[in-house]
Write a protein that holds these residues in place. Structure first.
Motif, PDB file in Angstrom:
ATOM      1  N   ALA A  79      15.603  34.091   0.385  1.00 38.96           N
ATOM      2  CA  ALA A  79      16.322  35.205   0.010  1.00 38.96           C
ATOM      3  C   ALA A  79      16.720  36.263   0.966  1.00 38.96           C
ATOM      4  O   ALA A  79      17.890  36.826   1.078  1.00 38.96           O
ATOM      5  CB  ALA A  79      15.869  35.896  -1.226  1.00 38.96           C
ATOM      6  N   ASP A  80      15.831  36.231   1.918  1.00 37.34           N
ATOM      7  CA  ASP A  80      15.807  37.285   3.133  1.00 37.34           C
ATOM      8  C   ASP A  80      17.030  36.642   4.309  1.00 37.34           C
ATOM      9  O   ASP A  80      17.576  37.558   4.896  1.00 37.34           O
ATOM     10  CB  ASP A  80      14.726  37.714   3.824  1.00 37.34           C
ATOM     11  N   SER A  81      17.537  35.417   4.152  1.00 34.55           N
ATOM     12  CA  SER A  81      18.207  34.730   4.977  1.00 34.55           C
ATOM     13  C   SER A  81      18.606  33.700   4.491  1.00 34.55           C
ATOM     14  O   SER A  81      18.347  32.375   4.825  1.00 34.55           O
ATOM     15  CB  SER A  81      17.604  34.495   6.512  1.00 34.55           C
ATOM     16  N   PRO A  82      19.897  33.860   3.515  1.00 39.75           N
ATOM     17  CA  PRO A  82      20.438  32.594   2.855  1.00 39.75           C
ATOM     18  C   PRO A  82      20.930  31.623   3.975  1.00 39.75           C
ATOM     19  O   PRO A  82      21.448  32.046   5.046  1.00 39.75           O
ATOM     20  CB  PRO A  82      21.504  33.165   1.965  1.00 39.75           C
ATOM     21  N   CYS A  83      20.870  30.392   3.555  1.00 46.83           N
ATOM     22  CA  CYS A  83      21.147  29.523   4.491  1.00 46.83           C
ATOM     23  C   CYS A  83      21.889  28.164   3.873  1.00 46.83           C
ATOM     24  O   CYS A  83      21.563  26.909   4.073  1.00 46.83           O
ATOM     25  CB  CYS A  83      19.852  28.639   5.143  1.00 46.83           C
ATOM     26  N   ALA A  84      22.938  28.336   2.900  1.00 45.64           N
ATOM     27  CA  ALA A  84      23.352  27.409   2.298  1.00 45.64           C
ATOM     28  C   ALA A  84      24.053  26.587   3.096  1.00 45.64           C
ATOM     29  O   ALA A  84      24.303  25.301   2.542  1.00 45.64           O
ATOM     30  CB  ALA A  84      24.707  28.130   1.179  1.00 45.64           C
ATOM     31  N   ALA A  85      24.833  27.001   4.139  1.00 43.88           N
ATOM     32  CA  ALA A  85      25.468  26.075   5.027  1.00 43.88           C
ATOM     33  C   ALA A  85      24.678  25.360   5.993  1.00 43.88           C
ATOM     34  O   ALA A  85      24.710  24.138   6.466  1.00 43.88           O
ATOM     35  CB  ALA A  85      26.577  26.821   5.724  1.00 43.88           C
ATOM     36  N   THR A  86      23.606  25.817   6.563  1.00 49.43           N
ATOM     37  CA  THR A  86      22.686  25.397   7.548  1.00 49.43           C
ATOM     38  C   THR A  86      21.462  24.785   6.990  1.00 49.43           C
ATOM     39  O   THR A  86      20.511  24.290   7.856  1.00 49.43           O
ATOM     40  CB  THR A  86      22.529  26.384   8.759  1.00 49.43           C
ATOM     41  N   GLY A  87      20.915  25.301   5.721  1.00 50.05           N
ATOM     42  CA  GLY A  87      19.792  24.720   5.409  1.00 50.05           C
ATOM     43  C   GLY A  87      19.691  23.487   4.954  1.00 50.05           C
ATOM     44  O   GLY A  87      20.593  22.758   4.660  1.00 50.05           O
ATOM     45  N   ASP A  88      18.467  22.777   4.782  1.00 50.72           N
ATOM     46  CA  ASP A  88      18.339  21.418   4.250  1.00 50.72           C
ATOM     47  C   ASP A  88      17.116  21.336   3.413  1.00 50.72           C
ATOM     48  O   ASP A  88      16.183  22.188   3.024  1.00 50.72           O
ATOM     49  CB  ASP A  88      18.497  20.188   5.318  1.00 50.72           C
ATOM     50  N   THR A  89      17.033  20.000   2.744  1.00 55.61           N
ATOM     51  CA  THR A  89      16.105  19.845   1.889  1.00 55.61           C
ATOM     52  C   THR A  89      14.845  18.874   2.284  1.00 55.61           C
ATOM     53  O   THR A  89      14.296  18.240   1.888  1.00 55.61           O
ATOM     54  CB  THR A  89      16.502  19.059   0.742  1.00 55.61           C
ATOM     55  N   TYR A  90      14.982  18.914   3.586  1.00 51.83           N
ATOM     56  CA  TYR A  90      13.743  18.192   4.446  1.00 51.83           C
ATOM     57  C   TYR A  90      12.108  18.595   3.773  1.00 51.83           C
ATOM     58  O   TYR A  90      11.568  17.574   3.793  1.00 51.83           O
ATOM     59  CB  TYR A  90      13.766  18.650   5.793  1.00 51.83           C
ATOM     60  N   GLY A  91      12.198  19.750   3.392  1.00 49.14           N
ATOM     61  CA  GLY A  91      10.697  19.813   2.852  1.00 49.14           C
ATOM     62  C   GLY A  91      10.450  19.270   1.718  1.00 49.14           C
ATOM     63  O   GLY A  91       9.164  18.820   1.378  1.00 49.14           O
ATOM     64  N   THR A  92      11.326  19.111   1.004  1.00 51.13           N
ATOM     65  CA  THR A  92      11.429  18.246  -0.456  1.00 51.13           C
ATOM     66  C   THR A  92      11.011  16.892   0.070  1.00 51.13           C
ATOM     67  O   THR A  92      10.242  16.338  -0.792  1.00 51.13           O
ATOM     68  CB  THR A  92      12.449  18.499  -1.376  1.00 51.13           C
ATOM     69  N   ASP A 118      23.259  20.116   0.676  1.00 50.59           N
ATOM     70  CA  ASP A 118      23.152  19.097   1.865  1.00 50.59           C
ATOM     71  C   ASP A 118      23.182  17.847   1.329  1.00 50.59           C
ATOM     72  O   ASP A 118      22.909  16.880   2.262  1.00 50.59           O
ATOM     73  CB  ASP A 118      21.958  19.444   2.756  1.00 50.59           C
ATOM     74  N   GLY A 119      23.642  17.602  -0.018  1.00 54.87           N
ATOM     75  CA  GLY A 119      23.693  16.225  -0.429  1.00 54.87           C
ATOM     76  C   GLY A 119      22.486  15.500  -0.271  1.00 54.87           C
ATOM     77  O   GLY A 119      22.563  14.083  -0.650  1.00 54.87           O
ATOM     78  N   GLY A 120      21.351  16.100  -0.478  1.00 51.56           N
ATOM     79  CA  GLY A 120      20.066  15.389  -0.131  1.00 51.56           C
ATOM     80  C   GLY A 120      19.884  14.743   1.334  1.00 51.56           C
ATOM     81  O   GLY A 120      18.782  14.065   1.309  1.00 51.56           O
ATOM     82  N   THR A 121      20.552  15.222   2.151  1.00 51.22           N
ATOM     83  CA  THR A 121      20.463  14.419   3.413  1.00 51.22           C
ATOM     84  C   THR A 121      19.252  14.916   4.246  1.00 51.22           C
ATOM     85  O   THR A 121      18.681  14.308   5.139  1.00 51.22           O
ATOM     86  CB  THR A 121      21.708  14.874   4.262  1.00 51.22           C
ATOM     87  N   GLY A 122      18.583  16.274   3.836  1.00 51.01           N
ATOM     88  CA  GLY A 122      17.410  16.720   4.344  1.00 51.01           C
ATOM     89  C   GLY A 122      16.291  15.661   3.987  1.00 51.01           C
ATOM     90  O   GLY A 122      15.318  15.133   4.576  1.00 51.01           O
ATOM     91  N   ILE A 123      16.364  15.267   2.593  1.00 46.36           N
ATOM     92  CA  ILE A 123      15.292  14.279   2.062  1.00 46.36           C
ATOM     93  C   ILE A 123      15.311  13.080   2.690  1.00 46.36           C
ATOM     94  O   ILE A 123      14.451  12.299   2.965  1.00 46.36           O
ATOM     95  CB  ILE A 123      15.669  14.295   0.569  1.00 46.36           C
ATOM     96  N   LEU A 124      16.560  12.671   3.060  1.00 42.41           N
ATOM     97  CA  LEU A 124      16.688  11.602   3.742  1.00 42.41           C
ATOM     98  C   LEU A 124      16.280  11.734   5.138  1.00 42.41           C
ATOM     99  O   LEU A 124      15.522  10.515   5.724  1.00 42.41           O
ATOM    100  CB  LEU A 124      18.486  11.066   3.826  1.00 42.41           C
ATOM    101  N   ALA A 125      16.323  12.440   5.734  1.00 39.49           N
ATOM    102  CA  ALA A 125      15.809  12.606   7.191  1.00 39.49           C
ATOM    103  C   ALA A 125      14.326  12.698   6.953  1.00 39.49           C
ATOM    104  O   ALA A 125      13.607  11.882   7.914  1.00 39.49           O
ATOM    105  CB  ALA A 125      16.185  14.185   7.695  1.00 39.49           C
ATOM    106  N   ALA A 126      13.644  13.233   5.835  1.00 34.52           N
ATOM    107  CA  ALA A 126      12.277  13.196   5.990  1.00 34.52           C
ATOM    108  C   ALA A 126      11.597  11.793   5.659  1.00 34.52           C
ATOM    109  O   ALA A 126      10.559  11.640   5.832  1.00 34.52           O
ATOM    110  CB  ALA A 126      11.956  14.285   4.703  1.00 34.52           C
ATOM    111  N   LEU A 127      12.698  10.931   5.197  1.00 28.18           N
ATOM    112  CA  LEU A 127      12.230   9.501   4.741  1.00 28.18           C
ATOM    113  C   LEU A 127      12.776   8.513   5.901  1.00 28.18           C
ATOM    114  O   LEU A 127      12.712   7.546   5.593  1.00 28.18           O
ATOM    115  CB  LEU A 127      12.855   9.234   3.376  1.00 28.18           C
ATOM    116  N   GLY A 128      13.146   9.109   7.123  1.00 29.82           N
ATOM    117  CA  GLY A 128      13.205   8.549   8.107  1.00 29.82           C
ATOM    118  C   GLY A 128      14.799   7.927   8.511  1.00 29.82           C
ATOM    119  O   GLY A 128      15.140   7.148   9.322  1.00 29.82           O
TER     120      GLY A 128
END
Length: 381
Positions: free
Chosen positions: A108-121, A147-157
Protein backbone atom coordinates in the motif's frame (compact mmCIF):
# COMPACT_ATOMS: atom_id res chain seq x y z
CA UNK A 1 -32.84 -1.89 22.97
CA UNK A 2 -32.19 -4.33 25.81
CA UNK A 3 -35.13 -6.72 25.81
CA UNK A 4 -37.63 -8.42 23.55
CA UNK A 5 -40.63 -8.27 25.93
CA UNK A 6 -42.77 -6.30 23.46
CA UNK A 7 -42.17 -8.72 20.63
CA UNK A 8 -43.62 -12.16 19.82
CA UNK A 9 -42.26 -15.41 21.24
CA UNK A 10 -38.67 -16.02 20.17
CA UNK A 11 -38.00 -19.48 21.56
CA UNK A 12 -37.56 -21.00 18.10
CA UNK A 13 -35.47 -18.26 16.48
CA UNK A 14 -32.35 -19.66 14.81
CA UNK A 15 -29.93 -17.03 13.53
CA UNK A 16 -27.13 -17.88 11.11
CA UNK A 17 -24.43 -15.20 10.93
CA UNK A 18 -22.16 -15.54 7.89
CA UNK A 19 -20.28 -12.32 7.09
CA UNK A 20 -17.16 -11.65 5.09
CA UNK A 21 -14.32 -9.81 6.79
CA UNK A 22 -14.63 -6.05 7.10
CA UNK A 23 -11.22 -5.45 5.57
CA UNK A 24 -8.82 -3.56 7.77
CA UNK A 25 -11.23 -3.42 10.70
CA UNK A 26 -12.65 -6.84 11.62
CA UNK A 27 -12.00 -10.42 10.62
CA UNK A 28 -14.97 -12.49 9.51
CA UNK A 29 -14.87 -14.34 12.84
CA UNK A 30 -14.89 -11.10 14.84
CA UNK A 31 -17.67 -9.63 12.71
CA UNK A 32 -19.82 -12.73 13.15
CA UNK A 33 -19.26 -12.83 16.90
CA UNK A 34 -19.98 -9.13 17.47
CA UNK A 35 -23.06 -9.16 15.26
CA UNK A 36 -24.23 -12.17 17.26
CA UNK A 37 -23.75 -10.34 20.54
CA UNK A 38 -25.90 -7.53 19.19
CA UNK A 39 -28.64 -9.95 18.18
CA UNK A 40 -28.57 -11.62 21.59
CA UNK A 41 -29.00 -8.24 23.32
CA UNK A 42 -32.46 -8.15 21.72
CA UNK A 43 -33.34 -11.84 21.32
CA UNK A 44 -31.77 -13.31 24.45
CA UNK A 45 -32.81 -16.90 23.75
CA UNK A 46 -31.89 -17.00 20.06
CA UNK A 47 -30.02 -20.03 18.77
CA UNK A 48 -27.06 -18.34 17.08
CA UNK A 49 -24.85 -20.20 14.59
CA UNK A 50 -21.59 -18.48 13.64
CA UNK A 51 -20.21 -19.16 10.13
CA UNK A 52 -17.36 -16.73 9.30
CA UNK A 53 -17.09 -16.58 5.52
CA UNK A 54 -14.56 -15.73 2.82
CA UNK A 55 -14.65 -15.62 -0.97
CA UNK A 56 -11.08 -16.38 -1.94
CA UNK A 57 -9.56 -13.23 -0.48
CA UNK A 58 -7.49 -12.71 2.62
CA UNK A 59 -8.33 -15.19 5.37
CA UNK A 60 -9.79 -17.89 3.12
CA UNK A 61 -7.08 -20.48 3.76
CA UNK A 62 -7.54 -20.18 7.54
CA UNK A 63 -11.10 -21.48 7.27
CA UNK A 64 -9.92 -24.91 6.13
CA UNK A 65 -8.49 -27.58 8.42
CA UNK A 66 -4.81 -28.41 8.33
CA UNK A 67 -1.34 -27.38 9.42
CA UNK A 68 -0.47 -23.71 9.11
CA UNK A 69 2.81 -23.36 7.21
CA UNK A 70 4.80 -20.11 7.36
CA UNK A 71 7.86 -19.48 5.23
CA UNK A 72 9.96 -16.67 3.76
CA UNK A 73 8.91 -15.38 0.35
CA UNK A 74 8.48 -12.07 -1.47
CA UNK A 75 5.66 -9.58 -1.70
CA UNK A 76 4.25 -8.17 -4.93
CA UNK A 77 7.04 -5.59 -5.08
CA UNK A 78 9.75 -8.24 -4.69
CA UNK A 79 10.58 -7.40 -1.08
CA UNK A 80 11.28 -10.14 1.45
CA UNK A 81 8.33 -11.09 3.62
CA UNK A 82 6.71 -14.09 5.28
CA UNK A 83 3.45 -15.72 4.28
CA UNK A 84 1.30 -18.52 5.66
CA UNK A 85 -0.90 -21.16 4.05
CA UNK A 86 -2.80 -24.24 5.20
CA UNK A 87 -1.76 -27.79 4.30
CA UNK A 88 -4.07 -30.71 4.91
CA UNK A 89 -1.86 -33.77 4.70
CA UNK A 90 -4.74 -36.25 4.82
CA UNK A 91 -6.28 -34.87 1.63
CA UNK A 92 -2.95 -33.78 0.09
CA UNK A 93 -4.46 -30.32 -0.36
CA UNK A 94 -2.86 -26.92 0.14
CA UNK A 95 -5.07 -23.88 0.71
CA UNK A 96 -3.21 -20.76 -0.36
CA UNK A 97 -4.40 -17.15 -0.50
CA UNK A 98 -2.79 -15.02 -3.20
CA UNK A 99 -3.27 -12.16 -0.75
CA UNK A 100 -0.93 -13.83 1.74
CA UNK A 101 2.22 -13.09 -0.26
CA UNK A 102 1.02 -10.97 -3.18
CA UNK A 103 -1.69 -8.92 -1.50
CA UNK A 104 -2.40 -5.23 -1.75
CA UNK A 105 -1.98 -4.18 1.92
CA UNK A 106 1.70 -5.16 1.93
CA UNK A 107 2.47 -2.73 -0.90
CA UNK A 108 0.00 0.00 0.00
CA UNK A 109 2.98 2.31 0.58
CA UNK A 110 4.16 1.77 -3.00
CA UNK A 111 1.48 0.30 -5.31
CA UNK A 112 2.94 -1.79 -8.13
CA UNK A 113 0.03 -2.87 -10.31
CA UNK A 114 2.11 -2.60 -13.49
CA UNK A 115 5.49 -3.78 -12.22
CA UNK A 116 4.65 -6.14 -9.37
CA UNK A 117 4.23 -9.88 -9.73
CA UNK A 118 2.92 -13.02 -8.05
CA UNK A 119 6.31 -14.73 -7.66
CA UNK A 120 5.87 -14.89 -3.88
CA UNK A 121 2.65 -16.88 -4.27
CA UNK A 122 4.48 -19.28 -6.59
CA UNK A 123 7.02 -19.90 -3.82
CA UNK A 124 4.20 -21.06 -1.54
CA UNK A 125 2.81 -23.32 -4.26
CA UNK A 126 6.19 -24.93 -4.91
CA UNK A 127 6.70 -25.48 -1.18
CA UNK A 128 3.28 -27.10 -0.83
CA UNK A 129 4.07 -29.58 -3.59
CA UNK A 130 7.29 -30.63 -1.83
CA UNK A 131 5.20 -31.45 1.26
CA UNK A 132 2.99 -33.77 -0.78
CA UNK A 133 0.24 -31.51 -2.09
CA UNK A 134 -1.55 -32.95 -5.11
CA UNK A 135 -4.24 -30.30 -5.08
CA UNK A 136 -3.88 -26.51 -4.75
CA UNK A 137 -6.89 -24.48 -3.67
CA UNK A 138 -5.83 -20.95 -4.57
CA UNK A 139 -7.85 -18.02 -3.22
CA UNK A 140 -7.70 -15.25 -5.82
CA UNK A 141 -9.01 -12.22 -3.91
CA UNK A 142 -7.02 -9.22 -2.73
CA UNK A 143 -4.08 -9.33 -5.11
CA UNK A 144 -1.87 -6.30 -5.79
CA UNK A 145 -0.86 -7.25 -9.34
CA UNK A 146 -2.07 -7.65 -12.91
CA UNK A 147 0.50 -10.13 -14.20
CA UNK A 148 -1.69 -12.96 -15.51
CA UNK A 149 -0.06 -15.36 -13.06
CA UNK A 150 3.31 -15.06 -14.81
CA UNK A 151 5.04 -14.44 -11.48
CA UNK A 152 3.72 -17.80 -10.28
CA UNK A 153 4.98 -19.35 -13.51
CA UNK A 154 8.44 -17.84 -12.92
CA UNK A 155 8.56 -19.38 -9.43
CA UNK A 156 7.71 -22.73 -11.07
CA UNK A 157 10.55 -22.41 -13.55
CA UNK A 158 8.76 -20.85 -16.54
CA UNK A 159 9.99 -17.47 -17.80
CA UNK A 160 8.52 -15.15 -20.39
CA UNK A 161 10.67 -14.17 -23.37
CA UNK A 162 10.54 -11.31 -25.84
CA UNK A 163 11.02 -11.83 -29.58
CA UNK A 164 14.80 -11.50 -29.21
CA UNK A 165 14.78 -14.36 -26.70
CA UNK A 166 15.55 -12.25 -23.64
CA UNK A 167 13.76 -12.70 -20.31
CA UNK A 168 11.01 -10.15 -19.73
CA UNK A 169 11.10 -7.69 -16.88
CA UNK A 170 8.97 -8.39 -13.81
CA UNK A 171 5.31 -7.39 -13.78
CA UNK A 172 2.28 -7.35 -16.01
CA UNK A 173 3.16 -4.34 -18.12
CA UNK A 174 6.17 -6.16 -19.58
CA UNK A 175 3.85 -8.75 -21.12
CA UNK A 176 3.14 -6.45 -24.05
CA UNK A 177 6.48 -7.74 -25.37
CA UNK A 178 5.77 -11.41 -24.66
CA UNK A 179 6.71 -13.70 -27.54
CA UNK A 180 7.17 -17.13 -25.96
CA UNK A 181 7.99 -18.99 -22.74
CA UNK A 182 11.16 -20.81 -21.72
CA UNK A 183 9.97 -24.09 -20.14
CA UNK A 184 13.33 -25.87 -19.92
CA UNK A 185 13.34 -25.66 -16.11
CA UNK A 186 9.62 -26.04 -15.43
CA UNK A 187 8.71 -27.60 -12.08
CA UNK A 188 6.55 -30.36 -13.54
CA UNK A 189 5.22 -31.83 -10.25
CA UNK A 190 4.10 -28.41 -8.99
CA UNK A 191 2.57 -27.34 -12.29
CA UNK A 192 0.76 -30.65 -12.75
CA UNK A 193 -1.27 -30.50 -9.52
CA UNK A 194 -5.03 -30.21 -9.64
CA UNK A 195 -6.00 -26.55 -9.37
CA UNK A 196 -9.08 -25.07 -7.75
CA UNK A 197 -9.04 -21.33 -8.35
CA UNK A 198 -11.44 -19.55 -5.99
CA UNK A 199 -12.77 -16.35 -7.52
CA UNK A 200 -14.75 -13.51 -6.01
CA UNK A 201 -15.56 -11.96 -9.40
CA UNK A 202 -16.89 -13.14 -12.75
CA UNK A 203 -14.80 -10.67 -14.74
CA UNK A 204 -13.11 -11.71 -18.00
CA UNK A 205 -9.38 -11.25 -18.48
CA UNK A 206 -9.56 -8.20 -20.76
CA UNK A 207 -11.90 -5.48 -21.97
CA UNK A 208 -14.13 -2.93 -20.21
CA UNK A 209 -14.92 -5.29 -17.31
CA UNK A 210 -11.55 -7.04 -17.29
CA UNK A 211 -8.64 -7.38 -14.90
CA UNK A 212 -6.93 -4.11 -15.81
CA UNK A 213 -9.79 -1.70 -16.44
CA UNK A 214 -11.93 -2.56 -13.43
CA UNK A 215 -9.39 -3.65 -10.85
CA UNK A 216 -6.18 -1.95 -11.99
CA UNK A 217 -7.14 1.45 -10.52
CA UNK A 218 -8.00 -0.23 -7.22
CA UNK A 219 -4.43 -1.54 -7.17
CA UNK A 220 -2.94 1.89 -7.83
CA UNK A 221 -2.63 1.79 -11.62
CA UNK A 222 -2.84 5.20 -13.29
CA UNK A 223 -4.87 5.51 -16.54
CA UNK A 224 -1.83 5.04 -18.78
CA UNK A 225 -0.87 1.88 -16.89
CA UNK A 226 -4.41 0.54 -17.14
CA UNK A 227 -4.25 0.75 -20.94
CA UNK A 228 -0.84 -0.96 -21.04
CA UNK A 229 -1.96 -3.70 -18.67
CA UNK A 230 -5.11 -4.45 -20.66
CA UNK A 231 -3.00 -4.79 -23.81
CA UNK A 232 -0.47 -6.89 -21.91
CA UNK A 233 -3.06 -9.39 -20.67
CA UNK A 234 -4.53 -9.52 -24.17
CA UNK A 235 -1.06 -10.40 -25.47
CA UNK A 236 -0.68 -13.08 -22.81
CA UNK A 237 -3.98 -14.62 -23.86
CA UNK A 238 -2.90 -14.53 -27.50
CA UNK A 239 0.41 -16.31 -26.78
CA UNK A 240 -1.15 -18.89 -24.43
CA UNK A 241 -4.27 -19.52 -26.50
CA UNK A 242 -6.53 -18.83 -23.51
CA UNK A 243 -9.90 -17.22 -24.30
CA UNK A 244 -9.82 -13.75 -22.63
CA UNK A 245 -13.62 -13.60 -22.45
CA UNK A 246 -13.92 -16.58 -20.10
CA UNK A 247 -15.87 -15.52 -16.97
CA UNK A 248 -13.71 -15.41 -13.85
CA UNK A 249 -10.41 -15.29 -15.72
CA UNK A 250 -9.92 -11.64 -14.76
CA UNK A 251 -9.68 -12.56 -11.07
CA UNK A 252 -6.50 -11.56 -9.22
CA UNK A 253 -4.99 -9.81 -12.20
CA UNK A 254 -5.91 -12.68 -14.57
CA UNK A 255 -4.01 -15.39 -12.69
CA UNK A 256 -6.28 -18.11 -14.19
CA UNK A 257 -4.76 -17.37 -17.62
CA UNK A 258 -1.23 -18.38 -16.64
CA UNK A 259 -2.34 -21.35 -14.54
CA UNK A 260 -4.60 -22.69 -17.28
CA UNK A 261 -1.82 -22.43 -19.87
CA UNK A 262 0.70 -24.26 -17.66
CA UNK A 263 -1.69 -27.05 -16.72
CA UNK A 264 -2.73 -27.51 -20.35
CA UNK A 265 0.93 -27.64 -21.39
CA UNK A 266 1.63 -30.43 -18.92
CA UNK A 267 -1.58 -32.44 -19.31
CA UNK A 268 -2.65 -31.66 -22.85
CA UNK A 269 -6.00 -30.44 -21.53
CA UNK A 270 -7.29 -27.83 -19.10
CA UNK A 271 -9.38 -30.40 -17.22
CA UNK A 272 -7.19 -30.09 -14.12
CA UNK A 273 -8.05 -26.41 -13.65
CA UNK A 274 -11.35 -25.55 -11.98
CA UNK A 275 -12.34 -21.89 -11.71
CA UNK A 276 -15.09 -21.77 -9.10
CA UNK A 277 -16.88 -19.38 -6.77
CA UNK A 278 -14.75 -18.98 -3.67
CA UNK A 279 -17.70 -18.09 -1.49
CA UNK A 280 -19.63 -21.19 -2.57
CA UNK A 281 -16.69 -23.48 -1.86
CA UNK A 282 -16.27 -21.97 1.61
CA UNK A 283 -20.01 -22.13 2.25
CA UNK A 284 -20.12 -25.82 1.35
CA UNK A 285 -17.10 -26.56 3.54
CA UNK A 286 -18.88 -24.91 6.50
CA UNK A 287 -22.17 -26.70 5.87
CA UNK A 288 -23.81 -23.31 5.40
CA UNK A 289 -26.60 -24.44 3.01
CA UNK A 290 -27.84 -26.90 5.63
CA UNK A 291 -27.64 -24.30 8.41
CA UNK A 292 -29.57 -21.74 6.36
CA UNK A 293 -32.29 -24.28 5.54
CA UNK A 294 -33.31 -24.34 9.21
CA UNK A 295 -32.72 -20.66 9.99
CA UNK A 296 -35.24 -17.97 10.87
CA UNK A 297 -32.81 -15.11 10.22
CA UNK A 298 -29.62 -15.06 8.13
CA UNK A 299 -27.17 -12.20 8.62
CA UNK A 300 -24.27 -11.49 6.29
CA UNK A 301 -22.12 -8.45 5.74
CA UNK A 302 -19.04 -6.76 4.29
CA UNK A 303 -17.18 -3.48 4.39
CA UNK A 304 -18.82 -1.97 1.32
CA UNK A 305 -22.01 -3.19 -0.32
CA UNK A 306 -21.86 -1.96 -3.91
CA UNK A 307 -22.27 -2.93 -7.55
CA UNK A 308 -19.46 -5.48 -7.32
CA UNK A 309 -21.19 -7.39 -4.52
CA UNK A 310 -23.44 -9.27 -6.94
CA UNK A 311 -20.46 -10.59 -8.92
CA UNK A 312 -19.71 -13.49 -6.58
CA UNK A 313 -18.90 -11.79 -3.27
CA UNK A 314 -19.79 -13.44 0.04
CA UNK A 315 -22.92 -11.37 0.61
CA UNK A 316 -24.45 -12.24 -2.76
CA UNK A 317 -23.75 -15.95 -2.34
CA UNK A 318 -25.30 -16.02 1.14
CA UNK A 319 -28.34 -14.20 -0.24
CA UNK A 320 -28.66 -16.75 -3.04
CA UNK A 321 -28.38 -19.68 -0.62
CA UNK A 322 -31.19 -18.19 1.45
CA UNK A 323 -33.55 -17.71 -1.50
CA UNK A 324 -34.89 -21.25 -1.22
CA UNK A 325 -35.42 -21.00 2.54
CA UNK A 326 -38.03 -19.21 4.65
CA UNK A 327 -35.39 -17.14 6.43
CA UNK A 328 -35.35 -13.37 6.60
CA UNK A 329 -32.03 -12.06 5.21
CA UNK A 330 -30.10 -9.08 6.57
CA UNK A 331 -26.96 -7.29 5.41
CA UNK A 332 -24.68 -5.23 7.64
CA UNK A 333 -22.19 -3.05 5.81
CA UNK A 334 -19.79 -0.24 6.55
CA UNK A 335 -21.26 1.50 3.52
CA UNK A 336 -24.45 0.66 1.63
CA UNK A 337 -23.50 2.09 -1.74
CA UNK A 338 -26.43 0.48 -3.54
CA UNK A 339 -29.88 -0.70 -2.48
CA UNK A 340 -30.30 -4.15 -1.00
CA UNK A 341 -32.84 -6.44 -2.71
CA UNK A 342 -36.50 -6.11 -1.80
CA UNK A 343 -37.31 -7.90 1.43
CA UNK A 344 -33.70 -7.84 2.68
CA UNK A 345 -32.87 -5.85 5.83
CA UNK A 346 -30.01 -3.46 5.16
CA UNK A 347 -28.12 -1.82 8.03
CA UNK A 348 -25.23 0.60 7.61
CA UNK A 349 -22.74 0.69 10.47
CA UNK A 350 -22.72 3.81 12.62
CA UNK A 351 -19.52 5.88 12.33
CA UNK A 352 -16.74 4.78 14.68
CA UNK A 353 -16.42 8.40 15.77
CA UNK A 354 -19.93 8.14 17.24
CA UNK A 355 -19.77 4.70 18.88
CA UNK A 356 -16.09 4.38 19.78
CA UNK A 357 -15.03 1.08 18.20
CA UNK A 358 -15.64 -1.39 15.38
CA UNK A 359 -16.83 -3.90 17.96
CA UNK A 360 -19.56 -1.52 19.09
CA UNK A 361 -20.43 -0.72 15.45
CA UNK A 362 -21.15 -4.37 14.74
CA UNK A 363 -22.95 -5.00 18.03
CA UNK A 364 -25.30 -2.09 17.32
CA UNK A 365 -25.84 -3.33 13.78
CA UNK A 366 -26.72 -6.78 15.11
CA UNK A 367 -29.19 -5.28 17.57
CA UNK A 368 -30.79 -3.12 14.88
CA UNK A 369 -31.15 -6.13 12.60
CA UNK A 370 -32.78 -8.11 15.40
CA UNK A 371 -35.33 -5.34 16.06
CA UNK A 372 -36.14 -5.09 12.36
CA UNK A 373 -36.52 -8.87 12.16
CA UNK A 374 -38.92 -8.94 15.10
CA UNK A 375 -40.93 -6.09 13.61
CA UNK A 376 -41.25 -8.06 10.37
CA UNK A 377 -42.28 -11.16 12.34
CA UNK A 378 -44.94 -9.16 14.15
CA UNK A 379 -46.36 -7.79 10.92
CA UNK A 380 -46.41 -11.22 9.33
CA UNK A 381 -48.10 -12.68 12.35
Amino acid sequence: MTSSQNFPDTDDVTVVIAPDSFKGTATAEQAARWLGEGVRSIIANANILIAPMADGGEGTSEIFEGERITLPTTDAAGRLTEATYTFNRASATAYIDVAAASGLPAVADSPCAATGDTYGTGVLIADAETRGAKRIVLGLGGSATVDGGTGILAALGVTGLNKEGYTLRHGGAALVDLHDFDTAKVNIPAGAVEWFLLTDVNAPATGPTGAARVFGPQKGAIPEEVEVLDAAIARLCEVTGVDPTTPGYGAAGAIPVGITWLSTLLHGTSDNVHVVSGARVVADSLGLPEQIASASLVITGEGKYDSQTAAGKVVSVVQELAETSDAVVAVAAGVLDTEVPEGVIGVELAPVSEVGSVEEQLRRAGAEIAVNYLNISTVQG
